[in-house]
Design a protein around this motif. Structure first.
Motif, PDB file in Angstrom:
ATOM      1  N   VAL A  43       0.855  -1.185   0.000  1.00 16.83           N
ATOM      2  CA  VAL A  43       0.000   0.000   0.000  1.00 16.83           C
ATOM      3  C   VAL A  43       0.887   1.230   0.000  1.00 16.83           C
ATOM      4  O   VAL A  43       1.745   1.397   0.870  1.00 16.83           O
ATOM      5  CB  VAL A  43      -0.934   0.028   1.222  1.00 16.83           C
ATOM      6  N   GLU A  44       0.661   2.078  -0.992  1.00 12.67           N
ATOM      7  CA  GLU A  44       1.338   3.374  -1.039  1.00 12.67           C
ATOM      8  C   GLU A  44       0.335   4.415  -0.550  1.00 12.67           C
ATOM      9  O   GLU A  44      -0.660   4.693  -1.223  1.00 12.67           O
ATOM     10  CB  GLU A  44       1.788   3.691  -2.463  1.00 12.67           C
ATOM     11  N   LEU A  45       0.596   4.952   0.631  1.00 10.85           N
ATOM     12  CA  LEU A  45      -0.287   5.952   1.233  1.00 10.85           C
ATOM     13  C   LEU A  45       0.196   7.343   0.836  1.00 10.85           C
ATOM     14  O   LEU A  45       1.361   7.688   1.059  1.00 10.85           O
ATOM     15  CB  LEU A  45      -0.293   5.815   2.753  1.00 10.85           C
ATOM     16  N   THR A  46      -0.699   8.126   0.238  1.00  5.60           N
ATOM     17  CA  THR A  46      -0.363   9.485  -0.175  1.00  5.60           C
ATOM     18  C   THR A  46      -1.207  10.470   0.633  1.00  5.60           C
ATOM     19  O   THR A  46      -2.443  10.399   0.616  1.00  5.60           O
ATOM     20  CB  THR A  46      -0.634   9.687  -1.678  1.00  5.60           C
ATOM     21  N   THR A  47      -0.513  11.365   1.338  1.00  8.14           N
ATOM     22  CA  THR A  47      -1.156  12.441   2.103  1.00  8.14           C
ATOM     23  C   THR A  47      -0.288  13.677   1.916  1.00  8.14           C
ATOM     24  O   THR A  47       0.887  13.565   1.576  1.00  8.14           O
ATOM     25  CB  THR A  47      -1.223  12.098   3.608  1.00  8.14           C
ATOM     26  N   PRO A  48      -0.834  14.860   2.178  1.00  5.43           N
ATOM     27  CA  PRO A  48       0.039  16.039   2.124  1.00  5.43           C
ATOM     28  C   PRO A  48       0.989  16.011   3.322  1.00  5.43           C
ATOM     29  O   PRO A  48       0.660  15.468   4.370  1.00  5.43           O
ATOM     30  CB  PRO A  48      -0.941  17.208   2.221  1.00  5.43           C
ATOM     31  N   GLU A  49       2.175  16.597   3.150  1.00  5.75           N
ATOM     32  CA  GLU A  49       3.100  16.714   4.281  1.00  5.75           C
ATOM     33  C   GLU A  49       2.671  17.844   5.201  1.00  5.75           C
ATOM     34  O   GLU A  49       2.803  17.748   6.419  1.00  5.75           O
ATOM     35  CB  GLU A  49       4.517  16.954   3.787  1.00  5.75           C
ATOM     36  N   THR A  50       2.149  18.924   4.584  1.00  6.15           N
ATOM     37  CA  THR A  50       1.653  20.071   5.350  1.00  6.15           C
ATOM     38  C   THR A  50       0.355  20.556   4.709  1.00  6.15           C
ATOM     39  O   THR A  50       0.108  20.352   3.518  1.00  6.15           O
ATOM     40  CB  THR A  50       2.664  21.240   5.366  1.00  6.15           C
ATOM     41  N   THR A  51      -0.447  21.216   5.521  1.00  6.60           N
ATOM     42  CA  THR A  51      -1.691  21.815   5.037  1.00  6.60           C
ATOM     43  C   THR A  51      -2.115  22.893   6.024  1.00  6.60           C
ATOM     44  O   THR A  51      -1.499  23.070   7.078  1.00  6.60           O
ATOM     45  CB  THR A  51      -2.799  20.751   4.853  1.00  6.60           C
ATOM     46  N   GLU A  52      -3.160  23.591   5.668  1.00  7.93           N
ATOM     47  CA  GLU A  52      -3.718  24.633   6.535  1.00  7.93           C
ATOM     48  C   GLU A  52      -4.966  24.092   7.232  1.00  7.93           C
ATOM     49  O   GLU A  52      -5.741  23.337   6.628  1.00  7.93           O
ATOM     50  CB  GLU A  52      -4.121  25.849   5.697  1.00  7.93           C
ATOM     51  N   ASN A 121      -6.554 -10.019   0.179  1.00  9.24           N
ATOM     52  CA  ASN A 121      -5.857 -11.296  -0.050  1.00  9.24           C
ATOM     53  C   ASN A 121      -5.510 -12.008   1.255  1.00  9.24           C
ATOM     54  O   ASN A 121      -4.487 -12.672   1.346  1.00  9.24           O
ATOM     55  CB  ASN A 121      -4.580 -11.094  -0.877  1.00  9.24           C
ATOM     56  N   GLY A 122      -6.324 -11.824   2.276  1.00  9.31           N
ATOM     57  CA  GLY A 122      -6.064 -12.468   3.552  1.00  9.31           C
ATOM     58  C   GLY A 122      -4.923 -11.836   4.336  1.00  9.31           C
ATOM     59  O   GLY A 122      -4.454 -12.397   5.315  1.00  9.31           O
ATOM     60  N   LEU A 123      -4.465 -10.661   3.908  1.00 10.15           N
ATOM     61  CA  LEU A 123      -3.360  -9.975   4.569  1.00 10.15           C
ATOM     62  C   LEU A 123      -3.817  -8.619   5.092  1.00 10.15           C
ATOM     63  O   LEU A 123      -4.837  -8.091   4.662  1.00 10.15           O
ATOM     64  CB  LEU A 123      -2.199  -9.785   3.589  1.00 10.15           C
ATOM     65  N   HIS A 124      -3.046  -8.056   6.031  1.00 10.48           N
ATOM     66  CA  HIS A 124      -3.355  -6.744   6.607  1.00 10.48           C
ATOM     67  C   HIS A 124      -2.080  -5.914   6.633  1.00 10.48           C
ATOM     68  O   HIS A 124      -1.008  -6.412   6.981  1.00 10.48           O
ATOM     69  CB  HIS A 124      -3.886  -6.911   8.038  1.00 10.48           C
ATOM     70  N   THR A 125      -2.186  -4.664   6.257  1.00  7.20           N
ATOM     71  CA  THR A 125      -1.056  -3.749   6.376  1.00  7.20           C
ATOM     72  C   THR A 125      -1.586  -2.374   6.772  1.00  7.20           C
ATOM     73  O   THR A 125      -2.753  -2.061   6.511  1.00  7.20           O
ATOM     74  CB  THR A 125      -0.233  -3.670   5.064  1.00  7.20           C
ATOM     75  N   MET A 126      -0.735  -1.589   7.419  1.00  9.94           N
ATOM     76  CA  MET A 126      -1.180  -0.285   7.903  1.00  9.94           C
ATOM     77  C   MET A 126      -0.060   0.752   7.828  1.00  9.94           C
ATOM     78  O   MET A 126       0.511   1.154   8.845  1.00  9.94           O
ATOM     79  CB  MET A 126      -1.750  -0.365   9.320  1.00  9.94           C
ATOM     80  N   PRO A 127       0.233   1.225   6.616  1.00 11.69           N
ATOM     81  CA  PRO A 127       1.232   2.284   6.493  1.00 11.69           C
ATOM     82  C   PRO A 127       0.713   3.592   7.094  1.00 11.69           C
ATOM     83  O   PRO A 127      -0.495   3.819   7.152  1.00 11.69           O
ATOM     84  CB  PRO A 127       1.437   2.410   4.985  1.00 11.69           C
ATOM     85  N   LYS A 128       1.651   4.438   7.551  1.00 15.82           N
ATOM     86  CA  LYS A 128       1.228   5.713   8.131  1.00 15.82           C
ATOM     87  C   LYS A 128       2.101   6.853   7.638  1.00 15.82           C
ATOM     88  O   LYS A 128       3.263   6.646   7.305  1.00 15.82           O
ATOM     89  CB  LYS A 128       1.217   5.653   9.649  1.00 15.82           C
ATOM     90  N   ASN A 129       1.501   8.023   7.613  1.00 17.55           N
ATOM     91  CA  ASN A 129       2.192   9.263   7.248  1.00 17.55           C
ATOM     92  C   ASN A 129       1.907  10.310   8.295  1.00 17.55           C
ATOM     93  O   ASN A 129       0.868  10.286   8.970  1.00 17.55           O
ATOM     94  CB  ASN A 129       1.708   9.784   5.891  1.00 17.55           C
ATOM     95  N   GLU A 130       2.809  11.289   8.388  1.00 19.66           N
ATOM     96  CA  GLU A 130       2.626  12.420   9.282  1.00 19.66           C
ATOM     97  C   GLU A 130       2.185  13.638   8.460  1.00 19.66           C
ATOM     98  O   GLU A 130       2.689  13.862   7.377  1.00 19.66           O
ATOM     99  CB  GLU A 130       3.938  12.714  10.004  1.00 19.66           C
TER     100      GLU A 130
END
Length: 134
Positions: A43-52, A121-130
């Motif tokens: 899983v490629e998690l995309t979030t902004p690094e900064t925001t208002e 697919n019977g798997l679990h993953t949990m990537p995180k971003n700040e």
């Protein structure tokens, strides 16, 4: 006496042959499994690094397995945390090409973590971003 030894010899040969066949069959079955692909989950998690604060942003989880898009994940949930406290869990909506998205607005400034919980697919993953909210 010769008949007894002959019978014992023949019986032993049959038992050893049967064991040899079982071992060969087990080896053949094992070989078949070696050629099967093991499903991975990325899983490629995309979030902004900064925001208002008050600005709407988008979170995207691109789910793949063995470099192929996963369009039928069992679960994609975005969790927003601040100071290790879980604030919200929001179900991701499937968009296309293995991408699951949500729109989100941070109400207050601070440093947050966004975790995507993905089951497929019977798997679990949990990537995180700040995300830093100003």
């Amino acid at each position: 006496m010769k008949k007894l030894f002959g019978t014992l010899f023949l019986s032993s040969a049959l038992v050893l042959t049967a064991c040899g066949n079982e071992t060969e069959e087990a080896h053949d079955e094992h070989s078949d499994h070696e050629h099967e692909e093991v499903a991975g989950l990325d899983v490629e998690l995309t979030t902004p690094e900064t925001t208002e604060a008050g600005e709407e942003v988008e979170f995207v989880a691109h789910v793949t397995s063995n470099d192929e898009d996963v369009n039928d994940a069992d679960k994609v949930v975005f969790e927003v945390l601040k100071d290790d406290e879980s604030l919200e869990h929001i179900d991701g909506e499937f968009d296309e090409n293995g991408k699951y998205k949500i729109k989100y607005t941070f109400e207050e400034s601070g440093t947050y973590e966004v975790i995507s919980h993905v089951d497929a697919n019977g798997l679990h993953t949990m990537p995180k971003n700040e995300v830093v909210v100003e």
